[in-house]
Design a protein around this motif. Structure first.
Motif, PDB file in Angstrom:
ATOM      1  N   LYS A  69       0.697  -1.209   0.063  1.00  0.00           N
ATOM      2  CA  LYS A  69      -0.094  -0.062   0.089  1.00  0.00           C
ATOM      3  C   LYS A  69       0.810   1.055   0.003  1.00  0.00           C
ATOM      4  O   LYS A  69       1.912   1.444   0.828  1.00  0.00           O
ATOM      5  N   THR A 108       5.020   3.406   2.592  1.00  0.00           N
ATOM      6  CA  THR A 108       4.377   2.118   2.346  1.00  0.00           C
ATOM      7  C   THR A 108       4.155   1.583   3.679  1.00  0.00           C
ATOM      8  O   THR A 108       4.554   2.060   4.843  1.00  0.00           O
ATOM      9  N   ASP A 109       3.154   0.556   3.721  1.00  0.00           N
ATOM     10  CA  ASP A 109       2.797  -0.133   4.722  1.00  0.00           C
ATOM     11  C   ASP A 109       3.655  -1.118   5.210  1.00  0.00           C
ATOM     12  O   ASP A 109       3.604  -1.881   6.131  1.00  0.00           O
TER      13      ASP A 109
END
Length: 64
Positions: free
Chosen positions: A3, A22-23
């Motif tokens: 993500k 980002t995740d």
């Protein structure tokens, strides 16, 4: 799928340069593909070029 969260960028239409979080706890840089660098880069990697101002904006905004 990773993500991406847009942190800062110079264009709202999804064009570069843009910096994402980002995740996974990492950063992703979107920029122009640099091909005239003369370095050996593994096939799964790439060099991208972004202006210093993009990083300055991210730091000033306390985004990273």
């Amino acid at each position: 799928m990773v993500k991406l969260t847009r942190l800062v960028g110079d264009c709202d239409e999804g064009e570069y340069p843009t910096l994402y979080a980002t995740d996974r706890g990492t950063l992703v840089v979107q920029g122009g593909l640099l091909t005239d660098h003369g370095r050996e880069i593994p096939p799964h990697e790439a060099l991208v070029e972004v202006p210093f101002e993009l990083i300055r904006k991210a730091v000033r905004g306390n985004l990273v």
